[in-house]
Design a protein around this motif. Structure first.
Motif, PDB file in Angstrom:
ATOM      1  N   ARG A  50      39.945  33.911  29.234  1.00 12.45           N
ATOM      2  CA  ARG A  50      39.805  33.928  31.207  1.00 12.45           C
ATOM      3  C   ARG A  50      39.305  32.932  31.417  1.00 12.45           C
ATOM      4  O   ARG A  50      38.724  32.968  31.488  1.00 12.45           O
ATOM      5  CB  ARG A  50      39.136  35.059  30.841  1.00 12.45           C
ATOM      6  CG  ARG A  50      39.712  36.081  31.936  1.00 12.45           C
ATOM      7  CD  ARG A  50      38.871  37.627  32.561  1.00 12.45           C
ATOM      8  NE  ARG A  50      37.682  37.252  32.383  1.00 12.45           N
ATOM      9  CZ  ARG A  50      36.561  38.595  32.666  1.00 12.45           C
ATOM     10  NH1 ARG A  50      37.044  39.409  31.925  1.00 12.45           N
ATOM     11  NH2 ARG A  50      35.521  38.199  33.222  1.00 12.45           N
ATOM     12  N   VAL A  51      40.518  31.947  32.575  1.00  9.35           N
ATOM     13  CA  VAL A  51      39.995  31.557  33.376  1.00  9.35           C
ATOM     14  C   VAL A  51      39.921  31.523  34.929  1.00  9.35           C
ATOM     15  O   VAL A  51      39.556  31.503  35.781  1.00  9.35           O
ATOM     16  CB  VAL A  51      41.309  30.680  33.829  1.00  9.35           C
ATOM     17  CG1 VAL A  51      41.836  29.857  32.235  1.00  9.35           C
ATOM     18  CG2 VAL A  51      42.760  31.269  34.181  1.00  9.35           C
ATOM     19  N   THR A  52      40.242  32.865  35.248  1.00  8.86           N
ATOM     20  CA  THR A  52      40.082  33.946  36.574  1.00  8.86           C
ATOM     21  C   THR A  52      38.987  34.443  36.811  1.00  8.86           C
ATOM     22  O   THR A  52      37.755  33.951  35.957  1.00  8.86           O
ATOM     23  CB  THR A  52      41.077  34.698  36.474  1.00  8.86           C
ATOM     24  OG1 THR A  52      41.331  35.511  36.511  1.00  8.86           O
ATOM     25  CG2 THR A  52      42.929  34.382  36.989  1.00  8.86           C
ATOM     26  N   ARG A  53      38.684  34.459  38.093  1.00 10.65           N
ATOM     27  CA  ARG A  53      37.241  34.549  38.681  1.00 10.65           C
ATOM     28  C   ARG A  53      37.025  35.779  39.838  1.00 10.65           C
ATOM     29  O   ARG A  53      38.186  35.830  40.363  1.00 10.65           O
ATOM     30  CB  ARG A  53      36.541  33.619  39.257  1.00 10.65           C
ATOM     31  CG  ARG A  53      36.595  32.386  40.416  1.00 10.65           C
ATOM     32  CD  ARG A  53      35.774  31.599  40.226  1.00 10.65           C
ATOM     33  NE  ARG A  53      35.594  30.044  39.225  1.00 10.65           N
ATOM     34  CZ  ARG A  53      35.223  29.490  39.696  1.00 10.65           C
ATOM     35  NH1 ARG A  53      33.843  29.486  40.363  1.00 10.65           N
ATOM     36  NH2 ARG A  53      35.774  28.215  39.078  1.00 10.65           N
ATOM     37  N   LYS A  54      36.266  37.214  39.818  1.00  9.51           N
ATOM     38  CA  LYS A  54      36.398  37.575  40.623  1.00  9.51           C
ATOM     39  C   LYS A  54      35.850  37.448  42.223  1.00  9.51           C
ATOM     40  O   LYS A  54      35.102  37.509  42.642  1.00  9.51           O
ATOM     41  CB  LYS A  54      35.548  39.001  39.817  1.00  9.51           C
ATOM     42  CG  LYS A  54      35.697  39.156  39.282  1.00  9.51           C
ATOM     43  CD  LYS A  54      35.356  40.255  38.585  1.00  9.51           C
ATOM     44  CE  LYS A  54      35.625  41.322  38.107  1.00  9.51           C
ATOM     45  NZ  LYS A  54      35.361  42.069  36.822  1.00  9.51           N
ATOM     46  N   LEU A  84      36.246  27.626  44.679  1.00  7.45           N
ATOM     47  CA  LEU A  84      36.503  26.906  43.455  1.00  7.45           C
ATOM     48  C   LEU A  84      37.114  25.749  44.639  1.00  7.45           C
ATOM     49  O   LEU A  84      37.616  25.301  44.884  1.00  7.45           O
ATOM     50  CB  LEU A  84      37.674  27.549  42.849  1.00  7.45           C
ATOM     51  CG  LEU A  84      37.525  27.030  41.535  1.00  7.45           C
ATOM     52  CD1 LEU A  84      38.776  27.440  40.383  1.00  7.45           C
ATOM     53  CD2 LEU A  84      37.270  25.939  41.166  1.00  7.45           C
TER      54      LEU A  84
END
Ligand code: SF4
Ligand code: SF4
Lengths: 551, 298, 180
Positions: free
Chosen positions: C25-29, C36
């Motif tokens: 998983r590369v997205t973040r909340k 970023l």
């Protein structure tokens, strides 16, 4: 291909033109040959340059030089890519009633730029159908905003005139696409005339985001500020525009830009190309219903975006170009990190491409759809991946090197089939080439300053500057003025490619239309820009050379 | 008498659970896709949130409202009715229930493709014309497959399927039903009607607010039905009891949903002139195999 | 290299699954997790009102007119409107006293437009001849510090200064004309 010596080529041009018009004035500066011919000879000269010497039409533009020399001027810019030359043909037009002969029947690509000159400067073109291209429908007929005597703050009353849909007889239905279609992300308007699921004709009405010259002309923009404005012509390939603008001014003023700055420009330009192509590949996958491909392309792109931010300070609109050099340096630490990112991106990207091309629908639907035959591509002088997908081997990075491109070694991918797949593959290969280029540039990065020391920008010099944007060649034409450009013309690549859509869409299934439209990677805001900075208060009359203003 | 009570309770509880979890299954589908996209994805109740949000919106006037609303509610009623009938007929022996199911589904599918036509929106109609071709192929195949099923097994009762002997020909028929189900759900590569980037947006482009909410929900119920039928047909002969067959089908449903979601994420979208043809080819091959198998094993 | 050519590679649609598994998983909340951005990111600027001398160099350099110079009642204001700022940091390049600092802030959305405006106010010097305000007090101190000789004429505005010089010149030549 044997390269003839420059003198030889120039002589060929000059002799050819002299045989048509013996009294033609000419001047050679940088890589550009400026020629002045009377308008009666324009068509013959065009025929000679375009057909006999096999040059492309880069663009044409009008200019109101009445305050300077008492006439209107029309410039046609041709490009000889094999010899890395630009040829600017200037014609004087009557100050009261500017009328010029059309060259559209010789060079179909001149259609739009002639109509643009007509809208903005009131230059009439004889021998062709004339229509309104740039200005909105309700705009008064005899108000030409680019003329120097039109104040910037004129606001004609908006009138509620509409444009009518006029479908051809063969069509059974008209499908309007735009101006704000939910699926396409920019303000453009296509009318697709269909018969069942087949497109029989297309009409394009663009220039909805014509952002106006008047305000900018009167604004207090100076040479350095325009860099930032130029960068905002396009939201994706803005750096190309600011580089191209800066180069144009540097060329016109003969400023020596430090090598290191040129390298940094090239590096950032290639980073921009990678992110732009990855963006496009993702969007193409999305249009083909393959959202997995969309997401992963953008995931890989994200590394590039972060790298761009790390090198320049911003993910987009990098803001590091100035006339004379760049504002941010690439130190050893940045170099090391950049190489790491590139390695990762290259690995991920190769795998990604395999996955993308393994999806049967992607290949099936891109193959043999949206075909642009080579002859049409040539006639319309299309640029960039659209040209290279139709077998035209042209890339100004190689043909007319700028920035640091003559220090690197790269391939220009060319595919012959002219379909959507060809254009996809051109872009796919270019990403790999760009990574290669950046590696070489980082490796050879010379030492030294990144900004030229004290320089002056003399007035009334002209220069053509080219840059290969991700979408094709971008052209900026500058005539310098007092503290800011006197005339600044931008020709974005999409401007040249949109007319080719007509060829691609005719007879194709409706379902392929969005992919085909996307396949030229259109950037409508670029095309519509008309960012011409004019100094409206120019009242000085300056006699200059042959009136062409090159330095 | 007591069996009837149990059956009635089972039918009621399965229907209510189904109607409640269908949007959750959809969220799971979105989660699965997100995982394949390397994304986090929405929370598990997202589709419910979406529907709630749609219902909270103002009801906007659309052209031709009476027809649209009529067909929309017909569509929703039919989806719910069909799934209710299916579950009831699985548990309770009902005369000719397979035929009734075929008819119900035909009407349901017809409503589904008529719906965009009653809106006067050209984009919806483009989507609808594309869908018609696909649904035609698919409906006919569904019809033939069910007919062959009756012919092979000699049963017209849905509830009798657990008691027949599964032949290879029967299993291939079940496989055909799986494909029909997959195609009917409008997933890649068969999402040509709702291909929003391809100018046609199907009915979705015309509806907003609560009406869209109704459509989204009805569509999910229809998707559940088209997954339940093949699962039931496939596993029924191996369970030996209707109740087990039903419960197993309901358990397999989410798994199948996840698999379909994963599959959809790996495909691109086909085109209206390609999809029906390639489908027809596939179906003809499968039909030939099943008929040959039937003849061989008879 | 030719076997690496993507167009000719052979793989199946399952390749995407393989990539997804490897990548994770590369997205973040995002709004709840750190944004970023790198250390090089250019964000909002801050003008140090202690250091600023009100020279207006930044105003001249700013491409989108995010910085404005307003003169009113003997005061000069440098007005920074974040809504127009393009975060180019040109102002930082040109400020003679390094009064502007770049920050990494970019989450600037607000429902109150006043949050987007920053104003530095300077008192101005009045011209000793005509009384018009023409430069800030701090500017005067700065100039004197940099070039001590200017002290004699610094308190006249440029117009009066020119007039004075011209008159002096003319007088020396015996003329009586007044400079207009
Ligand atoms: S960062 Fe750029 S836009 Fe913002 S105030 Fe400074 S010069 Fe103006
Ligand atoms: S350039 Fe610096 S000192 Fe001058 S006004 Fe701007 S912030 Fe103040």
């Amino acid at each position: 291909m044997t390269k003839k010596s420059l003198d030889h080529v120039l002589k060929e041009y000059i002799d050819g033109i002299k045989s048509i018009y013996p009294k033609a004035d000419y001047l050679f500066s940088n890589d550009t040959l400026f020629i002045v011919v009377p308008k009666e000879k324009l068509r013959d000269v065009t025929e000679f340059i375009h057909n006999k010497m096999d040059c492309y039409l880069r663009t044409c533009l009008g200019s109101d030089e009445r305050p300077l020399l008492g006439h209107f001027a029309l410039y046609h810019i041709f490009g000889d890519d094999r010899n890395g030359l630009n040829i600017v043909v200037k014609t004087y037009l009557d100050p009261k009633k500017p009328v010029a002969p059309t060259i559209m029947d010789i060079v179909p690509a001149a259609d739009w730029c002639e109509m643009e000159a007509r809208d903005l400067l009131g230059i009439e073109f004889e021998g062709r159908k004339q229509y309104r291209l740039v200005l909105p429908v309700g705009w008064p007929d005899n108000l030409h905003p680019l003329r120097k005597d039109v104040p910037y703050n004129i606001r004609p009353r908006p009138s509620a005139v509409g444009e009518r849909i006029t479908p051809p007889k063969t069509a059974t239905a008209t499908i309007p696409v735009g101006p704000y279609h939910p699926a396409l992300h920019e303000p453009e308007y296509f009318e697709l005339y269909v018969e069942g699921e087949t497109v029989v004709d297309v009409k394009y009405r663009g220039f909805h985001v014509h952002r106006g010259i008047e305000k900018l002309g009167e604004s207090r923009m100076n040479y350095q500020q325009v860099n930032f404005l130029a960068e905002r012509i396009c939201g994706i390939c803005g750096f190309v525009h600011s580089t191209c603008y800066a180069q144009a001014v540097e060329k016109a003023a003969k400023i020596d830009v430090p090598e290191r700055a040129k390298f940094i420009r090239s590096i950032v330009l290639e980073i921009e190309r990678i992110h732009s192509h990855l963006l496009w590949i993702g969007v193409a996958a999305h249009l083909l219903g393959y959202d997995t491909g969309f997401m992963h392309a953008w995931r890989i792109r994200e590394h590039i975006m972060v790298l761009a931010e790390f090198l320049t300070g911003s993910r987009k609109t990098y803001g590091i170009n100035l006339v004379g050099g760049v504002r941010r340096d690439i130190n050893e630490d940045k170099k090391k990190q950049a190489i790491e990112v590139l390695d990762k991106v290259e690995k991920d990207y190769m795998e990604y491409l395999k996955a993308l091309l393994a999806v049967p629908e992607v290949k099936k639907r891109a193959t043999e759809t949206g075909i642009l035959p080579k002859e049409d591509a040539r006639k319309l002088s299309v640029v960039g991946p659209t040209a290279r997908g139709s077998g035209l081997d042209r890339d100004v990075r190689r043909d007319v090197p700028y920035a640091a491109y003559n220090y690197v070694d790269f391939n220009v991918p060319v595919y012959d089939s002219g379909d959507n797949l060809a254009r996809l593959l051109v872009r796919a290969d270019e990403v790999i080439e760009s990574i290669k280029i950046i590696r070489q540039l980082l490796d050879q990065l010379p030492k030294g300053p990144i900004m030229a020391e004290d320089f002056e920008i003399p007035e009334n010099r002209a220069a053509v500057s080219l840059a290969e944007a991700p979408r094709g060649e971008d052209i900026h034409y500058i005539i310098t003025g007092d503290g800011r450009p006197y005339r600044w013309k931008v020709r974005a690549p999409t401007y040249q490619n949109i007319p080719a859509l007509k060829v691609m869409l005719k007879g194709a299934p409706l379902a392929d239309a969005p992919l085909t439209i996307a396949s030229i990677d259109p950037c409508f805001s670029c095309t519509d820009r008309i960012y011409v900075i004019n100094e409206t208060s120019a009242r000085k009359i300056v006699r200059i050379g042959i009136g062409l203003c090159p330095g | 008498m007591s069996l009837d009570f149990i059956n009635a309770g089972l039918v009621l509880s399965s229907i209510t659970t189904l109607l409640f979890i269908v949007p959750i299954l959809d969220s799971i589908e979105r989660k699965v896709k997100a995982a394949i996209h390397s994304r986090i994805g929405p929370p598990i109740l997202q589709t419910w949130y979406d529907i709630r949000k749609l219902f909270a919106k103002k009801l906007s006037v659309i052209p031709n409202p009476f027809h649209v609303v009529f067909f929309l509610f017909l569509y929703m009623m039919l989806s719910i009715m069909s799934i209710t009938y299916f579950i009831t007929a699985v548990l309770v022996p009902m005369w000719n229930s397979i035929m009734v199911l075929i008819i119900l589904i035909t009407i349901l599918q017809t409503t589904f493709i008529v719906l965009p036509f009653v809106t006067s929106n050209p984009f919806a109609i483009i989507g609808a014309t594309r869908e018609v071709l696909l649904v035609l192929v698919n409906e006919i195949v569904f019809f033939i497959a069910m007919a062959l099923l009756i012919f092979f097994s000699g049963e017209t009762y849905l509830s009798s399927l657990p008691y027949i002997h599964p032949t290879p020909a029967y299993l291939i028929l079940a496989a055909i039903l799986f494909i029909v189900g997959y195609v009917s759900c409008g997933r890649q590569p068969f999402d040509i009607a709702e291909a929003e980037p391809e100018i046609a947006s199907g009915i979705l482009v015309e509806l907003t607010g609560p009406l869209l909410g109704v459509f989204v929900y009805a569509n999910l119920v229809r998707r559940a039905l088209f997954k339940l039928i093949p699962v039931y047909v496939l596993i029924a002969p191996f369970t030996g009891s209707n109740m087990y067959a039903l419960i197993t089908s309901l358990i397999i449903l989410p798994i199948l949903w996840v698999i379909y979601a994963g599959l959809a994420a790996l495909f691109g979208r086909s085109r209206v002139d390609i999809a029906p043809v390639s489908l027809l080819k596939l179906y003809s091959i499968l039909f030939s195999i099943t008929i040959i198998l039937y003849l061989v094993f008879k | 290299m030719s076997e690496d050519k993507p167009a000719t590679s052979r793989s199946t649609i399952l390749k995407a699954l393989e990539i997804a598994l490897k990548t994770g998983r590369v997205t973040r909340k995002y709004p709840f997790a750190e944004p970023l951005i790198t250390d090089e990111f250019r964000g909002r600027i801050e003008i140090d009102e202690e250091k600023c001398i009100g020279c207006g160099a930044c105003v001249l350099a700013c491409p989108p007119n995010a910085l404005e110079l307003i003169e009113e009642n003997g005061q000069r204001m440098i007005k920074y409107f974040i809504g127009r700022c393009i975060y180019c940091w040109r102002c930082i390049d040109v400020c003679p006293v390094n009064a502007i600092r770049g920050t990494r802030d970019f989450e600037l959305a607000t429902d109150n437009i006043d949050d987007l405006v920053d104003i530095v106010v300077h008192d101005m010097v009045k011209c000793s001849s005509c009384g018009s305000a023409f430069m800030t007090i701090r500017q005067k101190i700065y100039v004197i510090k940099k070039a001590p000789l200017t002290e004699n004429y610094i308190d006249k505005d440029p117009k009066c200064r020119r007039e004075k010089t011209l008159n002096a010149l003319l007088k020396r030549r015996g003329g009586v004309m007044k400079y207009e």
